[in-house]
Design an enzyme around this catalytic site. Structure first.
Site, PDB file in Angstrom:
ATOM      1  N   TYR A 125     -50.255  -5.253 -11.938  1.00 46.18           N
ATOM      2  CA  TYR A 125     -50.291  -4.677 -10.592  1.00 46.18           C
ATOM      3  C   TYR A 125     -49.534  -3.350 -10.563  1.00 46.18           C
ATOM      4  O   TYR A 125     -50.017  -2.356 -10.002  1.00 46.18           O
ATOM      5  CB  TYR A 125     -49.689  -5.662  -9.592  1.00 46.18           C
ATOM      6  CG  TYR A 125     -49.711  -5.172  -8.164  1.00 46.18           C
ATOM      7  CD1 TYR A 125     -50.899  -5.211  -7.427  1.00 46.18           C
ATOM      8  CD2 TYR A 125     -48.570  -4.675  -7.550  1.00 46.18           C
ATOM      9  CE1 TYR A 125     -50.932  -4.770  -6.111  1.00 46.18           C
ATOM     10  CE2 TYR A 125     -48.597  -4.230  -6.243  1.00 46.18           C
ATOM     11  CZ  TYR A 125     -49.772  -4.273  -5.530  1.00 46.18           C
ATOM     12  OH  TYR A 125     -49.803  -3.825  -4.229  1.00 46.18           O
ATOM     13  N   SER A 159     -47.979   1.431  -4.069  1.00 48.98           N
ATOM     14  CA  SER A 159     -47.025   0.356  -3.823  1.00 48.98           C
ATOM     15  C   SER A 159     -45.663   0.772  -4.340  1.00 48.98           C
ATOM     16  O   SER A 159     -45.563   1.426  -5.392  1.00 48.98           O
ATOM     17  CB  SER A 159     -47.458  -0.934  -4.527  1.00 48.98           C
ATOM     18  OG  SER A 159     -46.435  -1.915  -4.472  1.00 48.98           O
TER      19      SER A 159
END
Length: 250
Positions: free
Chosen positions: A157, A144
């Site tokens: 995350y 990501s």
């Protein structure tokens, strides 16, 4: 077709029941691969596999919880019949509804659950599928751009996706001599079901800072993944490629 020799080679796509995973599974099938749709949600996974077959491709749904070692072992046992496995796309992750708290306020249980899925999961799947992989072979890990940018109130995350990036480099070093390339793709904020709950201010942040200002769609990513699965990427390994309209540049 990206690679004429790809016909009937098997590619496993985890988390392929919706969003980016579904889009990547559909593209792999369109490029001639036999696709294993490895997905936790049976309804979604079965739907993706059926859609691939309806479009003329070859696909099989296999249930998978990447956080459960026994489930990953069962996946390997199922796909062993179709071995060798040419490609693995490690896409499964917890992404929806994970943000909002500063790092010191994240519960330990929440942190551990997310790391078990997002960071340990790709390693666990690759570990069990490696003995089944062909030489040459391809592994694509989905990271990501949040790990590159350092988005606030998303520490667990970001840490998990940073781990995916580091794992990619370690695996690339170890697997290069075996003819298996390992690369990571770092998508930006993409308009899929998993990002519907992302706060409006984060969408606004991306819109204001992308070089290409329009919203990102799954189809913006699948071409790169197809390239990384193909023959022309044979000398590319250990790389992290951000696909986010220029939100991050490095």
């Amino acid at each position: 077709m990206t690679d004429a020799s790809a016909e009937r080679r098997t590619v496993v796509v985890t988390g392929a029941g919706r969003g980016l995973g579904e889009a990547m599974a559909r593209r792999a099938a369109a490029d001639g691969f036999r696709v294993v749709v490895a997905e936790l949600n049976e309804e979604r996974g079965s739907r993706t596999a059926a859609a691939v077959r309806d479009a003329g491709g070859e696909a099989e749904f296999v249930p998978l919880d990447v956080a459960d070692p026994a489930s990953v072992e069962a996946l390997a046992a199922r796909v062993a019949a179709a071995a060798p496995v040419y490609g693995l796309v490690n896409n499964a992750a917890l992404a929806n509804g994970v943000g909002g708290k500063e790092f010191q306020d994240i519960d330990v249980e929440v942190w551990d659950r997310l790391m078990a899925v997002n960071a340990r999961g790709p390693w666990l799947v690759a570990r069990h599928l490696l003995p089944l992989m062909s030489r040459p072979g391809r592994i694509v890990n989905i990271a990501s751009d949040a790990a590159l940018y350092g988005s606030p109130r998303l520490a667990h995350y970001i840490a998990s996706k940073g781990a995916v990036i580091a794992l990619t480099r370690a695996m690339a070093r170890e697997l290069g001599e075996r003819g298996i390339t390992v690369n990571a793709v770092a998508p930006g904020l993409t308009e899929v079901e998993a990002t519907e709950a992302v706060p409006a201010e984060r969408h606004a942040l991306y819109a204001a800072n992308r070089a290409i200002s329009r919203p990102q769609q799954p189809d913006d990513l699948v071409g790169l993944v197809a390239f990384l699965l193909g023959e022309e990427s044979r000398y590319l390994t250990g790389q992290v490629i951000a696909v986010n309209g220029g939100f991050t540049m490095h």
